[in-house]
Design a protein around this motif. Structure first.
Motif, PDB file in Angstrom:
ATOM      1  N   PRO A 272       0.801  -1.234   0.000  1.00 12.20           N
ATOM      2  CA  PRO A 272       0.000   0.000   0.000  1.00 12.20           C
ATOM      3  C   PRO A 272       0.829   1.278   0.000  1.00 12.20           C
TER       4      PRO A 272
ATOM      5  N   GLN B 264      -6.016   3.024  -2.099  1.00  6.90           N
ATOM      6  CA  GLN B 264      -5.434   2.252  -3.203  1.00  6.90           C
ATOM      7  C   GLN B 264      -6.279   2.296  -4.475  1.00  6.90           C
TER       8      GLN B 264
ATOM      9  N   ASN C 255      -2.108  -4.209   4.185  1.00  6.08           N
ATOM     10  CA  ASN C 255      -0.694  -4.504   4.389  1.00  6.08           C
ATOM     11  C   ASN C 255      -0.518  -6.016   4.432  1.00  6.08           C
TER      12      ASN C 255
ATOM     13  N   THR D 160      -4.286  -4.124  -1.186  1.00  7.84           N
ATOM     14  CA  THR D 160      -5.233  -3.178  -0.594  1.00  7.84           C
ATOM     15  C   THR D 160      -5.367  -3.402   0.911  1.00  7.84           C
TER      16      THR D 160
END
Length: 230
Positions: A121, A156, A144, A142
């Motif tokens: 991200p 994102q 971590n 979208t």
């Protein structure tokens, strides 16, 4: 594995029954999964440990379609041969996993399989333009990376839109990994994504003995995504 921008649902076996992987792969494909997504984590690049190449090789015989292997590991280059030989159709490495991503992509393609590039991200698109002719897929994280069931990071979506513009008419898939649900699938589909990785959103409410829920969930995500691009 012909190229198409049609929406593809790729259930992540990270949310499957670990004691029953073969049957789970059979079940999700029978219920409409387009690809099977395998999240490989090393406890170093990401804070979790999942599967190695032997697991991929073991489930390969249960997968009739595309086995999509996402390497969240560092260093990555020394493991490419083993994962390629495990039967992966797509092998994705992270831009952030090492200093020579171009070499990594070359090594993947040398095995005659599709090469994917994953972006965390916090990673921008500055370096991606120089790599587009080396990739068959770009995976936009979208969440971590490291755990399933996380909340979708809305920032994102703009990255996906920019990436889609960069790709133009090249035959490159845009994959979304993290927080895909019936609510977020339309957002990323409208932005230009065509491969949607979903874990808990596919497997919730079902099991190998009651797989109908898998099919209901897959159809719901696909319908939501397709409605956004009609």
């Amino acid at each position: 594995m012909s190229f198409s921008r049609a929406i593809k649902i790729a259930p992540s076996i990270l949310s499957a029954d670990f004691a029953n992987f073969g049957a789970e792969c059979d079940a999700i494909e029978a219920q409409g999964a387009d690809w099977v997504h395998v999240d490989v984590m090393d406890g170093h690049f990401v804070p979790n440990i999942t599967f190695g190449p032997s697991t991929c090789a073991a489930i390969r015989k249960h997968i009739k379609g595309v086995m999509d292997v996402h390497l969240m590991i560092a260093p990555v280059d020394s493991y490419i041969d083993a994962f390629a030989q495990s039967g992966a159709d797509v092998l994705t490495a992270h831009l952030e996993a090492g200093p020579h991503i171009h070499r990594t992509l070359q090594a993947i393609r040398a095995h005659g399989i599709k090469a994917g590039l994953a972006l965390n991200p916090g990673t921008g698109l500055d370096a991606v333009g120089h790599l587009l002719d080396m990739v068959d897929l770009v995976c936009v994280m979208t969440v971590n990376p490291g755990f399933g069931g996380q909340k979708f990071i809305n920032s994102q979506i703009a990255k996906v839109q920019s990436l889609r513009a960069m790709i133009g008419d090249r035959p490159i898939h845009i994959e979304i990994d993290g927080g895909v649900t019936t609510e977020t699938a339309p957002l990323v589909a409208a932005a230009g994504a065509d491969v949607l990785v979903a874990g808990s959103a596919v497997f919730k409410g079902g099991s190998v003995s009651a797989p109908q829920a898998y099919g209901d969930n897959i159809r719901a995500i696909r319908a939501a995504a397709e409605a956004a691009i009609r």
